[in-house]
Design an enzyme around this catalytic site. Structure first.
Site, PDB file in Angstrom:
ATOM      1  N   SER A   4      14.477  10.473 -15.290  1.00 49.04           N
ATOM      2  CA  SER A   4      13.526  10.992 -16.282  1.00 49.04           C
ATOM      3  C   SER A   4      12.759  12.198 -15.750  1.00 49.04           C
ATOM      4  CB  SER A   4      12.529   9.875 -16.623  1.00 49.04           C
ATOM      5  OG  SER A   4      11.391  10.401 -17.284  1.00 49.04           O
ATOM      6  N   GLN A  31      17.265  13.791 -17.476  1.00 52.14           N
ATOM      7  CA  GLN A  31      16.671  13.773 -18.822  1.00 52.14           C
ATOM      8  C   GLN A  31      15.530  14.773 -18.897  1.00 52.14           C
ATOM      9  OE1 GLN A  31      13.354  12.002 -19.339  1.00 52.14           O
ATOM     10  NE2 GLN A  31      13.293  12.975 -21.367  1.00 52.14           N
ATOM     11  N   TYR A  80      12.346  16.438 -21.118  1.00 49.42           N
ATOM     12  CA  TYR A  80      11.400  16.494 -22.237  1.00 49.42           C
ATOM     13  C   TYR A  80      11.080  17.962 -22.448  1.00 49.42           C
ATOM     14  CZ  TYR A  80      10.147  11.508 -22.501  1.00 49.42           C
ATOM     15  OH  TYR A  80      10.152  10.154 -22.695  1.00 49.42           O
ATOM     16  N   THR A 124      15.774  14.648 -24.686  1.00 45.42           N
ATOM     17  CA  THR A 124      15.124  13.646 -25.552  1.00 45.42           C
ATOM     18  C   THR A 124      14.384  14.328 -26.691  1.00 45.42           C
ATOM     19  OG1 THR A 124      14.933  12.122 -23.709  1.00 45.42           O
ATOM     20  CG2 THR A 124      13.461  11.740 -25.573  1.00 45.42           C
ATOM     21  N   ARG A 177       0.824   2.542 -27.421  1.00 41.06           N
ATOM     22  CA  ARG A 177       1.172   1.186 -26.989  1.00 41.06           C
ATOM     23  C   ARG A 177      -0.139   0.524 -26.580  1.00 41.06           C
ATOM     24  NH1 ARG A 177       5.492   4.378 -24.881  1.00 41.06           N
ATOM     25  NH2 ARG A 177       4.311   4.605 -22.962  1.00 41.06           N
ATOM     26  N   LYS A 216      19.327  12.793 -27.167  1.00 42.31           N
ATOM     27  CA  LYS A 216      18.840  11.408 -27.191  1.00 42.31           C
ATOM     28  C   LYS A 216      17.741  11.235 -28.239  1.00 42.31           C
ATOM     29  CE  LYS A 216      16.886   7.951 -24.043  1.00 42.31           C
ATOM     30  NZ  LYS A 216      15.488   7.752 -24.401  1.00 42.31           N
ATOM     31  N   HIS A 248      14.015   5.108 -28.802  1.00 43.38           N
ATOM     32  CA  HIS A 248      13.191   5.113 -27.584  1.00 43.38           C
ATOM     33  C   HIS A 248      12.794   3.677 -27.195  1.00 43.38           C
ATOM     34  CE1 HIS A 248      11.279   8.501 -25.282  1.00 43.38           C
ATOM     35  NE2 HIS A 248      10.685   7.495 -24.677  1.00 43.38           N
ATOM     36  N   ARG A 270       9.563   2.310 -28.751  1.00 37.06           N
ATOM     37  CA  ARG A 270       8.291   2.795 -28.192  1.00 37.06           C
ATOM     38  C   ARG A 270       7.715   3.957 -28.975  1.00 37.06           C
ATOM     39  NH1 ARG A 270       7.971   0.875 -22.871  1.00 37.06           N
ATOM     40  NH2 ARG A 270       7.007   2.636 -21.848  1.00 37.06           N
TER      41      ARG A 270
HETATM   42  C1  LIG Z   1       9.165   1.930 -19.308  1.00 38.88           C
HETATM   43  C2  LIG Z   1      10.004   2.890 -20.114  1.00 38.88           C
HETATM   44  C3  LIG Z   1       9.868   4.250 -19.891  1.00 38.88           C
HETATM   45  C4  LIG Z   1      10.663   5.147 -20.628  1.00 38.88           C
HETATM   46  N1  LIG Z   1      10.594   6.484 -20.325  1.00 38.88           N
HETATM   47  C5  LIG Z   1      11.451   7.339 -20.933  1.00 38.88           C
HETATM   48  C6  LIG Z   1      11.520   8.701 -20.508  1.00 38.88           C
HETATM   49  O1  LIG Z   1      10.818   9.133 -19.600  1.00 38.88           O
HETATM   50  N2  LIG Z   1      12.393   9.499 -21.176  1.00 38.88           N
HETATM   51  C7  LIG Z   1      13.196   9.060 -22.190  1.00 38.88           C
HETATM   52  O2  LIG Z   1      13.962   9.821 -22.752  1.00 38.88           O
HETATM   53  N3  LIG Z   1      13.154   7.757 -22.568  1.00 38.88           N
HETATM   54  C8  LIG Z   1      12.331   6.907 -21.955  1.00 38.88           C
HETATM   55  N4  LIG Z   1      12.345   5.574 -22.314  1.00 38.88           N
HETATM   56  C9  LIG Z   1      13.309   5.089 -23.313  1.00 38.88           C
HETATM   57  C10 LIG Z   1      14.626   4.694 -22.621  1.00 38.88           C
HETATM   58  O3  LIG Z   1      15.307   5.817 -22.166  1.00 38.88           O
HETATM   59  C11 LIG Z   1      15.564   3.938 -23.589  1.00 38.88           C
HETATM   60  O4  LIG Z   1      15.709   4.684 -24.762  1.00 38.88           O
HETATM   61  C12 LIG Z   1      15.088   2.529 -23.916  1.00 38.88           C
HETATM   62  O5  LIG Z   1      14.497   1.927 -22.784  1.00 38.88           O
HETATM   63  C13 LIG Z   1      16.259   1.673 -24.373  1.00 38.88           C
HETATM   64  O6  LIG Z   1      15.826   0.419 -24.752  1.00 38.88           O
HETATM   65  P1  LIG Z   1      15.888  -0.884 -23.811  1.00 38.88           P
HETATM   66  O7  LIG Z   1      14.727  -0.761 -22.866  1.00 38.88           O
HETATM   67  O8  LIG Z   1      15.715  -1.983 -24.801  1.00 38.88           O
HETATM   68  O9  LIG Z   1      17.202  -0.897 -23.098  1.00 38.88           O
HETATM   69  C14 LIG Z   1      11.553   4.658 -21.617  1.00 38.88           C
HETATM   70  C15 LIG Z   1      11.657   3.287 -21.829  1.00 38.88           C
HETATM   71  C16 LIG Z   1      10.903   2.395 -21.087  1.00 38.88           C
HETATM   72  C17 LIG Z   1      11.074   0.919 -21.318  1.00 38.88           C
END
Ligand SMILES: Cc1cc2nc3c(=O)[nH]c(=O)nc-3n(C[C@H](O)[C@H](O)[C@H](O)COP(=O)(O)O)c2cc1C
Length: 378
Positions: free
Chosen positions: A107, A128, A130, A156, A165, A252, A276, A279
């Site tokens: 990330s 990845q 941003y 992303t 959150r 993404k 995401h 989230r």
């Molecule tokens: C703690 C956490 C931090 C994340 N940080 C990023 C990030 O920095 N960049 C990004 O593109 N997605 C981020 N995501 C989303 C993940 O890339 C991914 O889309 C997601 O975790 C998939 O769902 P899952 O946790 O159910 O496998 C984050 C997810 C979590 C749980």
């Protein structure tokens, strides 16, 4: 010690070992967490066809994602602040992924820097990105990803603004954490985590700290990051980034069939059907329920990946049977990391591979590349 048989076992162990604010940071979705829950529960609605008396010997899970070899159809999703789940978390997770033969996506908001993770691994990482308001920073970051030998850029698109959150606000989440009575109590009960954290110097966003002119201390780092996500991000910016990167690109955060059709026009190599991990837009459909609609819209013009809610190898089989070339996991590997460091990430991958292998066999398939819609029950 408890027997670790499924991802939930790693989750329970991580909850015991990681300070509450960081465990909750991983295990949370935005607002009501409805989309977060649906990502997982919608998988169960998809039923597989059980086949019998077919040769199930010599099975293989090996396939490709964007033309790169993978030992199973899975990549590690980019997750921010991973180095707070476990000291040097990004390095450990990247090493475990490399040994297992699956891509690791680092990330932008990682704790260990791009350069540090690349130096600790031998296979190319995926990076990845941003999109930040400071385009100059983006440009330099892309150059750094190239210099570190990254073999794909994952851009992303679903985080122009940050959804809330609740748990993070209640827990006073910050990286690195601020010490007050609330956080002190969270750390005091996790001595192993604290001890490991004291052994590393990597406690802040490694890709940013030291690379921005005006960011000289922690306060300015927080201020800079909070203001930097670009609300004006558009498809023209995607084209600009594609030009700067000039390599394999994955978009993404595509959840809507119309956006998928626009994405094809950018010339991207693949898209990730994703919300995401629940989230961002709470109230959106689960990723797995949108997968067939997106596949229908792209008509095989580009490779389609998905993430969100994958918790078992059965889920990977379901996604692959519906037509995803591969899935990504976020929380499953983070739980492994928080529970047992590198060994825990390996364990999460082993669990998923074993479940996928058994599921594929009982569906009457020997090669993951032969799995398809014919494996889905009416
Ligand atoms: C703690 C956490 C931090 C994340 N940080 C990023 C990030 O920095 N960049 C990004 O593109 N997605 C981020 N995501 C989303 C993940 O890339 C991914 O889309 C997601 O975790 C998939 O769902 P899952 O946790 O159910 O496998 C984050 C997810 C979590 C749980």
């Amino acid at each position: 010690m408890m027997k670790i048989l499924e991802i939930n076992d790693l989750k329970r162990l991580a909850q015991k070992r990681v300070p509450k604010m960081f465990f909750d940071y991983a295990d949370s979705g935005s607002f009501t967490e409805g989309t977060y829950r649906a990502n997982e529960s919608d998988f169960e609605k998809i039923k597989l066809r059980q086949r019998v008396a077919v040769d199930m010997s010599n099975r293989s899970l090996a396939t490709t994602m964007i033309g790169q070899d993978v030992s199973m159809p899975l990549a590690i999703a980019p997750t921010g602040s991973t180095g707070m789940q476990h000291a040097d978390g990004e390095i450990l997770a990247a090493q475990a992924s490399e040994e297992f033969g699956v891509p690791y996506t680092l990330s932008t908001m990682s704790i260990c820097s791009l350069e540090d993770v690349a130096a600790a691994t031998t296979k190319p990482l995926w990076f990845q990105l941003y999109v930040m308001k400071d385009r100059d920073f983006n440009k330099r970051l892309i150059e750094r990803a190239k210099a570190a030998g990254c073999s794909a850029l994952v851009l992303t698109l679903d985080l122009q603004i940050l959804a809330q959150r609740h748990k993070d606000l209640r827990n006073g989440l910050k990286a690195p954490p601020e010490i007050n009575l609330n956080t002190f109590l969270q750390f005091a009960t996790r001595p192993r985590w604290c001890w490991q954290m004291l052994q590393t110097k990597r406690h802040q966003f490694g890709n940013i700290y030291g690379h921005i002119k005006d960011v000289t201390d922690l306060a300015s780092l927080h201020e800079w990051s909070a203001k930097q996500f670009d609300e004006t991000l558009s498809w023209q910016d995607v084209e600009w980034i594609k030009e700067q990167w000039d390599g394999p690109l994955i978009l993404k955060g595509i959840l809507d069939p119309e956006d998928a059709q626009i994405a094809i026009k950018t010339g991207t190599d693949a898209i990730i059907v994703s919300n995401h991990g629940g989230r961002q837009l709470d109230g959106a459909h689960s990723a797995i329920s949108m997968l067939p609609r997106v596949l229908d819209a792209v008509q095989g013009d580009i490779e389609v990946h998905m993430d969100g809610g994958v918790r078992t190898g059965i889920d990977i089989m379901r996604a692959r049977a519906l037509g995803a070339q591969g899935v990504y996991i976020g929380r499953p590997y983070l739980y492994g990391l928080g529970a047992m460091g590198k060994q825990g990430v390996t364990k999460s991958l082993e669990i998923l591979a074993k479940e996928l292998d058994t599921t594929m066999a009982l569906c009457g398939e020997r090669d993951i590349n032969d799995v398809g819609l014919h494996n889905i029950a009416e």
